[in-house]
Design a protein around this motif. Sequence first.
Motif, short mmCIF file in Angstrom:
data_model
loop_
_atom_site.label_atom_id
_atom_site.label_comp_id
_atom_site.label_asym_id
_atom_site.label_seq_id
_atom_site.Cartn_x
_atom_site.Cartn_y
_atom_site.Cartn_z
N VAL A 33 0.85 -1.19 0.00
CA VAL A 33 0.00 0.00 0.00
C VAL A 33 0.89 1.24 0.00
N LYS A 35 -0.06 4.44 -0.71
CA LYS A 35 -0.72 5.75 -0.50
C LYS A 35 0.14 6.62 0.42
N ASN A 56 -5.38 4.38 -2.38
CA ASN A 56 -6.70 4.74 -1.84
C ASN A 56 -7.36 5.93 -2.48
N ILE A 80 -8.07 0.42 -3.28
CA ILE A 80 -8.54 -0.14 -2.01
C ILE A 80 -9.30 0.86 -1.15
N MET A 157 -13.19 -8.38 0.05
CA MET A 157 -12.21 -7.60 0.80
C MET A 157 -12.88 -7.10 2.07
N VAL A 159 -12.06 -4.85 6.04
CA VAL A 159 -11.17 -4.11 6.95
C VAL A 159 -11.64 -4.44 8.37
N MET A 192 -3.92 -6.19 7.55
CA MET A 192 -3.07 -5.03 7.31
C MET A 192 -1.87 -5.15 8.25
N SER A 193 -1.06 -4.11 8.37
CA SER A 193 0.17 -4.22 9.16
C SER A 193 -0.07 -4.76 10.57
N ARG A 208 -2.95 -6.48 2.70
CA ARG A 208 -2.69 -5.14 2.18
C ARG A 208 -1.84 -4.40 3.22
N VAL A 209 -0.57 -4.17 2.90
CA VAL A 209 0.36 -3.71 3.92
C VAL A 209 1.07 -2.42 3.50
N GLY A 210 0.91 -1.38 4.31
CA GLY A 210 1.59 -0.11 4.06
C GLY A 210 2.67 0.15 5.09
N THR A 211 2.24 0.46 6.31
CA THR A 211 3.15 0.89 7.38
C THR A 211 4.32 -0.07 7.60
N ARG A 217 2.85 7.02 7.76
CA ARG A 217 2.47 8.02 6.77
C ARG A 217 2.06 9.30 7.49
N ARG A 222 -7.98 6.67 7.15
CA ARG A 222 -7.52 5.59 6.27
C ARG A 222 -8.51 5.28 5.15
C1 LIG Z 1 -4.16 2.13 4.38
C2 LIG Z 1 -4.83 0.86 4.15
C3 LIG Z 1 -4.13 -0.36 4.30
C4 LIG Z 1 -2.71 -0.45 4.81
O1 LIG Z 1 -2.69 -0.17 6.18
P1 LIG Z 1 -1.35 -0.31 7.06
O2 LIG Z 1 -1.85 -0.30 8.45
O3 LIG Z 1 -0.51 0.90 6.75
O4 LIG Z 1 -0.68 -1.57 6.69
C5 LIG Z 1 -4.82 -1.52 3.99
N1 LIG Z 1 -6.10 -1.52 3.56
C6 LIG Z 1 -6.79 -0.38 3.41
C7 LIG Z 1 -8.21 -0.43 2.93
C8 LIG Z 1 -6.19 0.84 3.71
O5 LIG Z 1 -6.91 1.97 3.59
#
Ligand SMILES: *Cc1c(COP(=O)(O)O)cnc(C)c1O
Length: 227
Positions: A33, A35, A56, A80, A157, A159, A192-193, A208-211, A217, A222
Amino acid sequence: MSAPDAEAVSGRIDDLRERLRRAGGSGVEIVAVTKGFGVDAIEHAVRAGVRCVGENFAQELVPKVAEARRHGWSFECHFIGRLQTNKVRSLVGAVDVWQSVDRAALVHEIAARCPGARVLIQVNATGEADKGGVPLGQLDDLVGLARDRELVVEGLMTVGPTDGDPTRTQVAFRATRSAVDRLGLTVCSMGMSDDLEIAIGEGSTMVRVGTAIFGARVRRERDRPDP
Ligand SMILES: *Cc1c(COP(=O)(O)O)cnc(C)c1O
């Protein structure tokens, strides 16, 4: 915001793969991810072997993904975030998989602008009012509509709960995976993370991994929609 350097990103992706392996999910697909970060985040993730990139916000995605493709980096772009119907048109051509389809109007708009698109239906499995996703009770109708409109429904999908409570997270993920199976789908995008171990335990096929890859960020809700 520029991403950490290539070496740091590749080290964190190695660590992430190790986390997935320990949780029993070595075959799970990673969506990096990006973003909030520049095009360098896409470059580093792709060079480290990640196949999917998640974004996003339409206004941020379109120029960033265009630039990445001009460089010839090969990846799938997954949308996403919360999606407004009036943004769909600008995303056609840039987005490969629409992960956050959660209502009939979006199905119709995507089907009209991007026939045969690959989609995941986003489920709200926590009951939180402020969360995107179709309630589980309306899921079958929405999947049926998407199939009628000849979208390729690859999976679901979801969250986890915003408070991150592990028990509620587990319940939500279990319900989502069970709907994936009941509907004969293959992709289960959850984790996620902070909750990917729970997600793997409940049968996620895609995290789905960002952090955990790029670091913190600049804060932005989110899943707040684009302005
Ligand atoms: C930002 C986001 C992520 C990633 O989240 P992290 O906690 O940074 O890994 C995954 N899925 C969705 C829908 C997001 O908005």
